[in-house]
Design a protein around this motif. Structure first.
Motif, PDB file in Angstrom:
ATOM      1  N   THR A 292       0.845  -1.190   0.000  1.00 61.37           N
ATOM      2  CA  THR A 292       0.000   0.000   0.000  1.00 61.37           C
ATOM      3  C   THR A 292       0.883   1.243   0.000  1.00 61.37           C
ATOM      4  N   LEU A 293       0.793   2.020  -1.048  1.00 61.09           N
ATOM      5  CA  LEU A 293       1.628   3.214  -1.164  1.00 61.09           C
ATOM      6  C   LEU A 293       1.015   4.387  -0.404  1.00 61.09           C
ATOM      7  N   THR A 294       1.888   5.215   0.174  1.00 61.53           N
ATOM      8  CA  THR A 294       1.429   6.473   0.746  1.00 61.53           C
ATOM      9  C   THR A 294       1.167   7.460  -0.390  1.00 61.53           C
ATOM     10  N   ARG A 295       0.548   8.576  -0.051  1.00 62.09           N
ATOM     11  CA  ARG A 295       0.309   9.586  -1.079  1.00 62.09           C
ATOM     12  C   ARG A 295       1.635  10.109  -1.640  1.00 62.09           C
ATOM     13  N   ALA A 296       2.610  10.354  -0.761  1.00 60.20           N
ATOM     14  CA  ALA A 296       3.897  10.871  -1.221  1.00 60.20           C
ATOM     15  C   ALA A 296       4.568   9.880  -2.173  1.00 60.20           C
ATOM     16  N   GLN A 297       4.504   8.595  -1.866  1.00 62.29           N
ATOM     17  CA  GLN A 297       5.093   7.577  -2.733  1.00 62.29           C
ATOM     18  C   GLN A 297       4.357   7.495  -4.067  1.00 62.29           C
ATOM     19  N   THR A 298       3.044   7.596  -4.020  1.00 57.31           N
ATOM     20  CA  THR A 298       2.249   7.543  -5.247  1.00 57.31           C
ATOM     21  C   THR A 298       2.589   8.719  -6.157  1.00 57.31           C
ATOM     22  N   ILE A 299       2.702   9.901  -5.585  1.00 53.30           N
ATOM     23  CA  ILE A 299       3.027  11.094  -6.384  1.00 53.30           C
ATOM     24  C   ILE A 299       4.432  10.987  -6.956  1.00 53.30           C
ATOM     25  N   ALA A 300       5.358  10.405  -6.193  1.00 54.73           N
ATOM     26  CA  ALA A 300       6.718  10.220  -6.697  1.00 54.73           C
ATOM     27  C   ALA A 300       6.719   9.316  -7.935  1.00 54.73           C
ATOM     28  N   VAL A 301       5.898   8.260  -7.906  1.00 58.81           N
ATOM     29  CA  VAL A 301       5.779   7.397  -9.084  1.00 58.81           C
ATOM     30  C   VAL A 301       5.142   8.161 -10.235  1.00 58.81           C
ATOM     31  N   ALA A 302       4.100   8.944  -9.931  1.00 62.07           N
ATOM     32  CA  ALA A 302       3.409   9.700 -10.978  1.00 62.07           C
ATOM     33  C   ALA A 302       4.347  10.691 -11.668  1.00 62.07           C
ATOM     34  N   ARG A 303       5.336  11.193 -10.951  1.00 60.77           N
ATOM     35  CA  ARG A 303       6.282  12.142 -11.559  1.00 60.77           C
ATOM     36  C   ARG A 303       7.128  11.486 -12.644  1.00 60.77           C
ATOM     37  N   LEU A 304       7.266  10.161 -12.592  1.00 59.83           N
ATOM     38  CA  LEU A 304       7.959   9.469 -13.682  1.00 59.83           C
ATOM     39  C   LEU A 304       7.169   9.572 -14.981  1.00 59.83           C
ATOM     40  N   VAL A 305       5.878   9.882 -14.851  1.00 57.76           N
ATOM     41  CA  VAL A 305       5.021  10.080 -16.017  1.00 57.76           C
ATOM     42  C   VAL A 305       4.968  11.548 -16.412  1.00 57.76           C
TER      43      VAL A 305
END
Length: 333
Positions: A292-305
């Motif tokens: 389960t990702l935190t919001r900060a981790q999810t946004i970090a992944v989204a920045r790869l996009v």
């Protein structure tokens, strides 16, 4: 001559019975004659639930029983559990099962550890007894407290939408019933509810919300705060369910197998609004890797996009995320 054992039909009794009746009727339509179990602590909420279930279940063609979990956290807990069991039997519930659990914190807080042990015991007993559903006594007040706690922790919509009325085998028929109504139900029915001392222990965050925060909000902002929080939870749950369905509809089309993991199309993720993009990322990581990702981790992944400038892979708990050949690649670590 009226039966002296049968309580007078007061508004609280009628309201609680009506709430239970709606849940039981839907269960009976799915599986007539099946067994439903009440998770009973002996407190007012679950005792009112047990009494109403015992009254309504036979009328819709269901059998009602009770499960009592003794957490062993307080002196005399075994006697409290047996008293609840006796009350369940007197209300006509059958079978009545008492099970004792060991609460092991193992990195969890005491509330979370007790909850995990309780649900484990409920699941095991329900499976052994072949029960169709387990009824839980959470009320509108519990829902409001859950929403406020989620808001304070910044836990996102997943906690702000509160507790579901239906979650697997679990049903929460009393989410539109106030705690004052379940207490009045017990008084009107001549039932003596157990007062759990932990429910007034201010060392628990939920108790502080219940006894301090909500009363202040009611005093300063006016009545109806708990109802407003419960309505907000219901609206957020509807939105969350809709977004989840949207992700489910397109997620398989944008994923492909990768070595030791899965790859997701950058173009497809980028074409979606942030709410869907981030939900898709969380869905992939949760379903494929159990993380389960935190919001900060999810946004970090989204920045790869959205903010790609050649940065290296992200090492997150249990999963590594990188961008390659027009895809976001998730691999187990």
């Amino acid at each position: 001559m009226p039966d002296a054992r049968r309580p007078r039909l007061t508004p609280p009794i009628a309201d609680v019975r009506r709430a239970i009746r709606e849940t039981l009727a839907s269960l009976a339509a799915e599986d007539a004659g099946s067994l439903v179990l009440v998770a009973l602590s002996g407190g007012a909420d679950s005792l009112a639930l047990a009494a109403a279930a015992g009254f309504e279940a036979p009328r819709v063609g269901l059998r009602a029983g009770a499960l009592i979990v003794d957490h062993g956290l307080q002196p005399g807990s075994d006697a409290i559990a047996e008293r609840a069991a006796e009350q369940a039997r007197s209300l006509g519930l059958d079978p009545v099962v008492v099970t004792r659990v060991s609460v092991v914190t193992d990195g969890e807080g005491p509330e979370a550890a007790a909850r995990s042990a309780r649900y484990g015991a409920l699941d095991e007993a329900a499976t052994e007894l072949g029960a169709t559903a387990v009824l839980l006594g959470h009320t509108l007040d519990d829902q409001a407290e859950t929403v406020l706690l989620g808001l304070a922790r910044g836990s996102g919509s997943g906690s702000l939408h509160g507790m579901a009325a239906v979650s697997g085998r679990y049903r929460r028929p009393l989410l539109q019933i106030r705690r004052a109504q379940t207490r009045a139900f017990c008084v009107d029915s001549g039932l003596e509810a157990w007062a759990d001392p932990q429910n007034s222990d201010p060392s628990y965050a939920r108790v502080r919300v219940r006894e301090r925060v909500l009363p202040v909000l009611e005093q300063e902002l006016g009545p109806g705060i708990a109802e407003a929080l419960a309505r907000t939870a219901a609206q957020l749950r509807e939105d969350d369910d809709a977004l989840d369905r949207m992700v489910d509809e397109f997620i398989e089309e944008i994923c492909e197998p990768a070595e030791a993991g899965i790859a997701v199309s950058v173009a497809a993720l980028g074409a979606n609004p942030p709410a869907l993009r981030q939900r898709a990322i969380r869905h992939v990581v949760s379903s494929e890797f159990g993380v389960t990702l935190t919001r900060a981790q999810t946004i970090a992944v989204a920045r790869l996009v959205t903010e790609w400038h050649g940065q290296g892979p992200l090492d997150l708990p249990g999963v590594r995320v990188s961008r390659a050949h027009g895809t976001i690649v998730f691999t187990a670590v």
